[in-house]
Design a protein around this motif. Structure first.
Motif, PDB file in Angstrom:
ATOM      1  N   PHE A 192      -7.108  -4.195  14.582  1.00 49.02           N
ATOM      2  CA  PHE A 192      -6.374  -3.360  13.634  1.00 49.02           C
ATOM      3  C   PHE A 192      -6.897  -1.939  13.759  1.00 49.02           C
ATOM      4  O   PHE A 192      -8.086  -1.728  14.023  1.00 49.02           O
ATOM      5  CB  PHE A 192      -6.567  -3.855  12.201  1.00 49.02           C
ATOM      6  CG  PHE A 192      -5.576  -4.911  11.784  1.00 49.02           C
ATOM      7  CD1 PHE A 192      -4.676  -4.675  10.758  1.00 49.02           C
ATOM      8  CD2 PHE A 192      -5.534  -6.144  12.420  1.00 49.02           C
ATOM      9  CE1 PHE A 192      -3.762  -5.637  10.367  1.00 49.02           C
ATOM     10  CE2 PHE A 192      -4.630  -7.119  12.042  1.00 49.02           C
ATOM     11  CZ  PHE A 192      -3.741  -6.864  11.010  1.00 49.02           C
ATOM     12  N   ALA A 193      -6.008  -0.977  13.581  1.00 53.66           N
ATOM     13  CA  ALA A 193      -6.394   0.435  13.643  1.00 53.66           C
ATOM     14  C   ALA A 193      -5.850   1.143  12.413  1.00 53.66           C
ATOM     15  O   ALA A 193      -4.636   1.313  12.283  1.00 53.66           O
ATOM     16  CB  ALA A 193      -5.861   1.081  14.913  1.00 53.66           C
ATOM     17  N   ALA A 194      -6.733   1.516  11.513  1.00 53.23           N
ATOM     18  CA  ALA A 194      -6.356   2.291  10.330  1.00 53.23           C
ATOM     19  C   ALA A 194      -6.529   3.765  10.668  1.00 53.23           C
ATOM     20  O   ALA A 194      -7.646   4.244  10.867  1.00 53.23           O
ATOM     21  CB  ALA A 194      -7.228   1.900   9.139  1.00 53.23           C
ATOM     22  N   GLU A 195      -5.419   4.485  10.759  1.00 49.35           N
ATOM     23  CA  GLU A 195      -5.444   5.878  11.196  1.00 49.35           C
ATOM     24  C   GLU A 195      -4.860   6.792  10.124  1.00 49.35           C
ATOM     25  O   GLU A 195      -4.089   6.355   9.252  1.00 49.35           O
ATOM     26  CB  GLU A 195      -4.635   6.039  12.492  1.00 49.35           C
ATOM     27  CG  GLU A 195      -5.066   5.150  13.647  1.00 49.35           C
ATOM     28  CD  GLU A 195      -6.382   5.576  14.262  1.00 49.35           C
ATOM     29  OE1 GLU A 195      -6.865   6.689  13.936  1.00 49.35           O
ATOM     30  OE2 GLU A 195      -6.931   4.815  15.082  1.00 49.35           O
ATOM     31  N   ASN A 199      -1.774   1.212  11.486  1.00 54.99           N
ATOM     32  CA  ASN A 199      -1.085   1.677  10.284  1.00 54.99           C
ATOM     33  C   ASN A 199      -1.657   3.024   9.845  1.00 54.99           C
ATOM     34  O   ASN A 199      -2.763   3.409  10.223  1.00 54.99           O
ATOM     35  CB  ASN A 199      -1.156   0.657   9.148  1.00 54.99           C
ATOM     36  CG  ASN A 199      -2.567   0.282   8.754  1.00 54.99           C
ATOM     37  OD1 ASN A 199      -3.533   0.809   9.281  1.00 54.99           O
ATOM     38  ND2 ASN A 199      -2.696  -0.633   7.817  1.00 54.99           N
ATOM     39  N   ASP A 200      -0.854   3.724   9.075  1.00 52.47           N
ATOM     40  CA  ASP A 200      -1.222   5.033   8.541  1.00 52.47           C
ATOM     41  C   ASP A 200      -1.798   4.821   7.149  1.00 52.47           C
ATOM     42  O   ASP A 200      -1.094   4.394   6.230  1.00 52.47           O
ATOM     43  CB  ASP A 200       0.015   5.927   8.470  1.00 52.47           C
ATOM     44  CG  ASP A 200      -0.305   7.360   8.052  1.00 52.47           C
ATOM     45  OD1 ASP A 200      -1.405   7.602   7.525  1.00 52.47           O
ATOM     46  OD2 ASP A 200       0.556   8.234   8.240  1.00 52.47           O
ATOM     47  N   VAL A 201      -3.090   5.098   6.989  1.00 49.87           N
ATOM     48  CA  VAL A 201      -3.747   4.874   5.698  1.00 49.87           C
ATOM     49  C   VAL A 201      -4.037   6.192   4.983  1.00 49.87           C
ATOM     50  O   VAL A 201      -4.939   6.256   4.138  1.00 49.87           O
ATOM     51  CB  VAL A 201      -5.042   4.052   5.874  1.00 49.87           C
ATOM     52  CG1 VAL A 201      -4.718   2.659   6.380  1.00 49.87           C
ATOM     53  CG2 VAL A 201      -6.021   4.762   6.823  1.00 49.87           C
ATOM     54  N   ILE A 216      -1.194   2.716   1.180  1.00 48.04           N
ATOM     55  CA  ILE A 216      -1.341   1.445   1.898  1.00 48.04           C
ATOM     56  C   ILE A 216      -2.747   0.876   1.766  1.00 48.04           C
ATOM     57  O   ILE A 216      -2.913  -0.331   1.534  1.00 48.04           O
ATOM     58  CB  ILE A 216      -0.949   1.639   3.378  1.00 48.04           C
ATOM     59  CG1 ILE A 216       0.585   1.689   3.480  1.00 48.04           C
ATOM     60  CG2 ILE A 216      -1.522   0.545   4.266  1.00 48.04           C
ATOM     61  CD1 ILE A 216       1.110   1.997   4.849  1.00 48.04           C
ATOM     62  N   MET A 217      -3.780   1.709   1.878  1.00 48.44           N
ATOM     63  CA  MET A 217      -5.148   1.210   1.756  1.00 48.44           C
ATOM     64  C   MET A 217      -5.368   0.737   0.324  1.00 48.44           C
ATOM     65  O   MET A 217      -5.349   1.517  -0.617  1.00 48.44           O
ATOM     66  CB  MET A 217      -6.160   2.297   2.108  1.00 48.44           C
ATOM     67  CG  MET A 217      -7.611   1.851   2.039  1.00 48.44           C
ATOM     68  SD  MET A 217      -8.099   0.734   3.373  1.00 48.44           S
ATOM     69  CE  MET A 217      -8.575   1.896   4.652  1.00 48.44           C
ATOM     70  N   ASN A 265       2.539  -2.663   3.485  1.00 47.33           N
ATOM     71  CA  ASN A 265       1.986  -2.118   4.715  1.00 47.33           C
ATOM     72  C   ASN A 265       3.144  -1.713   5.630  1.00 47.33           C
ATOM     73  O   ASN A 265       4.236  -2.282   5.559  1.00 47.33           O
ATOM     74  CB  ASN A 265       1.094  -3.146   5.420  1.00 47.33           C
ATOM     75  CG  ASN A 265       0.036  -2.495   6.285  1.00 47.33           C
ATOM     76  OD1 ASN A 265       0.068  -1.296   6.543  1.00 47.33           O
ATOM     77  ND2 ASN A 265      -0.926  -3.295   6.734  1.00 47.33           N
ATOM     78  N   ARG A 266       2.888  -0.746   6.457  1.00 49.89           N
ATOM     79  CA  ARG A 266       3.853  -0.339   7.490  1.00 49.89           C
ATOM     80  C   ARG A 266       3.077  -0.222   8.784  1.00 49.89           C
ATOM     81  O   ARG A 266       2.201   0.642   8.911  1.00 49.89           O
ATOM     82  CB  ARG A 266       4.512   0.987   7.131  1.00 49.89           C
ATOM     83  CG  ARG A 266       5.587   1.404   8.127  1.00 49.89           C
ATOM     84  CD  ARG A 266       6.335   2.624   7.666  1.00 49.89           C
ATOM     85  NE  ARG A 266       7.408   2.983   8.588  1.00 49.89           N
ATOM     86  CZ  ARG A 266       8.280   3.955   8.373  1.00 49.89           C
ATOM     87  NH1 ARG A 266       8.185   4.692   7.274  1.00 49.89           N
ATOM     88  NH2 ARG A 266       9.224   4.202   9.259  1.00 49.89           N
ATOM     89  N   VAL A 267       3.379  -1.086   9.727  1.00 50.28           N
ATOM     90  CA  VAL A 267       2.534  -1.188  10.909  1.00 50.28           C
ATOM     91  C   VAL A 267       3.333  -0.946  12.177  1.00 50.28           C
ATOM     92  O   VAL A 267       4.565  -1.032  12.204  1.00 50.28           O
ATOM     93  CB  VAL A 267       1.856  -2.583  10.992  1.00 50.28           C
ATOM     94  CG1 VAL A 267       1.099  -2.898   9.709  1.00 50.28           C
ATOM     95  CG2 VAL A 267       2.855  -3.673  11.312  1.00 50.28           C
ATOM     96  N   VAL A 268       2.589  -0.658  13.234  1.00 48.55           N
ATOM     97  CA  VAL A 268       3.120  -0.585  14.594  1.00 48.55           C
ATOM     98  C   VAL A 268       2.326  -1.592  15.416  1.00 48.55           C
ATOM     99  O   VAL A 268       1.093  -1.524  15.466  1.00 48.55           O
ATOM    100  CB  VAL A 268       2.976   0.824  15.195  1.00 48.55           C
ATOM    101  CG1 VAL A 268       3.568   0.862  16.600  1.00 48.55           C
ATOM    102  CG2 VAL A 268       3.641   1.860  14.304  1.00 48.55           C
TER     103      VAL A 268
END
Length: 400
Positions: free
Chosen positions: A325-328, A351-353, A359-360, A365-368
């Motif tokens: 997972f990448a929280a960016e 995802n954009d946090v 989202i955090m 959640n909105r993911v790629v």
């Protein structure tokens, strides 16, 4: 998946009972035979005629109906099914089950059955969080009863929080898992979740805002597809799901050790935990105190182990599928794509946090989903739905 399986569906009295009608339909689409049982309170929300029409079966309502006792007594009814499902399972029904009450048809069936029982709780958030309900939940889980949900979200009463009955597809998946079906049957999946706490002294620590909700939902979704799940969780605010093997840790080093122990037998490993990148190298064994000088203590940091990269780059005992997972907060796709290549994992869920997304620590959640070949953007969804979609993709990947 459920062909010729017999489900005894006990419908409790709550607004979520309306979902039970769709549940009947979906279970029958999977080939199951559904026998509905309505409590008196349930009849305030759904009619026996509706349940009977959708199930194409007689609806049972009254413990003391002599005709029913002659045709199929409550003992036989409770044991003729392959699985007993309670949806919605109200606070009252859960209390009756936990305390062994048998004063109506539903509670008597639950006491008399020798088959597995799956409940889908649904109630007001305060009722769900009440100490009595949580005690009853622990008793039921200790008795071997399976639990699906509840989800977090807006409620009919106007409040927000955990207590919503799980959506019908999630319950259907849990039924399949309870009956030993599912595309991940026989597979072992490792999931990490939650934050880590890196101590400064015995009182203070460095952490992040991760609630553990997404990792928890994913572990439940994988379980519901039949997987054996090892769930390694930091100190999350969301309780771990039932029916998985839980390993509780606090620090990144403890999480790395737990992963190293479990990963060799895993078919897939999903690293949803928000692991601290650094730890305090000069953490104090005693509480730090102000000395009046105005000078703060100098903290020295050291890098924590890179759990994802360590597993992804294993030469022996690497799982077939490794997902990070990448929280960016900036350049989400570019940064996550670079991370996937750098770590050596198969997929990255990015995802954009940024604070404005909510989202955090939130319920959505909105993911790629980034693989070697593509970056697939998903719409903003409840975390439970994100988990179900990702679990299905994992099942498809392991089936290849």
């Amino acid at each position: 998946m459920l062909a010729n399986k017999r489900i005894l569906l006990i419908i409790g009295g709550g607004i979520a009972a309306f979902k039970s009608l769709d549940l009947i339909r979906r279970l029958r689409e999977q080939g199951a035979c559904v026998t509905p049982v309505l409590t008196k309170a349930a009849e305030e929300f759904v009619t026996p005629l509706s349940a009977s029409a959708l199930a194409a079966q007689k609806v049972y309502r009254d413990l003391f109906d002599l005709t029913d006792e002659a045709e199929m007594g409550h003992i036989e009814l409770s044991r003729a099914a392959d699985l007993v499902v309670v949806a919605p399972a109200t606070a009252d029904l859960m209390a009756k089950m936990a305390q062994g009450h048998a004063n109506d048809l539903a509670s008597t069936l639950l006491m008399a059955t020798d088959k597995r029982v799956l409940i889908a709780p649904a109630m007001n958030v305060r009722m769900w969080e009440h100490a009595a309900t949580q005690r009853n939940l622990a008793i039921l889980q200790g008795d071997g009863i399976s639990v699906v949900g509840p989800d977090e979200g807006d409620m009919a009463c106007g409040e927000f929080g955990p207590g919503r009955m799980s959506e019908v597809p999630e319950i259907v998946a849990a039924v399949g898992a309870a009956l030993g079906g599912g595309p991940l049957q026989g597979k072992h999946v490792l999931v990490t979740s939650g934050p880590t706490h890196e101590p400064i002294d015995p009182v203070r620590y460095i952490a992040n805002r991760s609630s553990g909700a997404q990792g928890t939902a994913l572990a439940a979704a994988l379980r519901d597809l039949g997987a054996r799940v090892t769930f390694i969780t930091g100190p999350a605010s969301v309780p771990p799901p039932a029916g998985v093997g839980v390993v509780r840790v606090e620090t990144a080093a403890e999480m790395a050790a737990a992963v190293d122990t479990a990963v060799a037998s895993a078919d897939a490993a999903v690293f949803a935990a928000a692991v601290a990148d650094w730890r305090v190298e000069n953490a104090s064994g005693s509480k730090m105190k102000k000395d009046g000088s105005g000078n703060a203590p100098a903290l020295e940091f050291a890098e924590n182990p890179d759990i994802l990269a360590t597993v992804a780059q294993r030469t022996a005992g690497r799982p077939r599928l490794v997902v990070g997972f990448a929280a960016e907060t900036d350049d989400v796709v570019a940064n996550a794509t670079a991370k996937r290549a750098r770590k050596g994992c198969d997929w990255i869920v990015a995802n954009d946090v940024s604070p404005e997304t909510g989202i955090m620590g939130g319920s959505e959640n909105r993911v790629v989903l980034i693989s070697q070949d593509a970056a697939e953007e998903w719409p903003r969804l409840p975390k439970g739905e994100v988990a179900r979609r990702l679990a299905q993709r994992i099942a498809e990947a392991l089936a290849d």
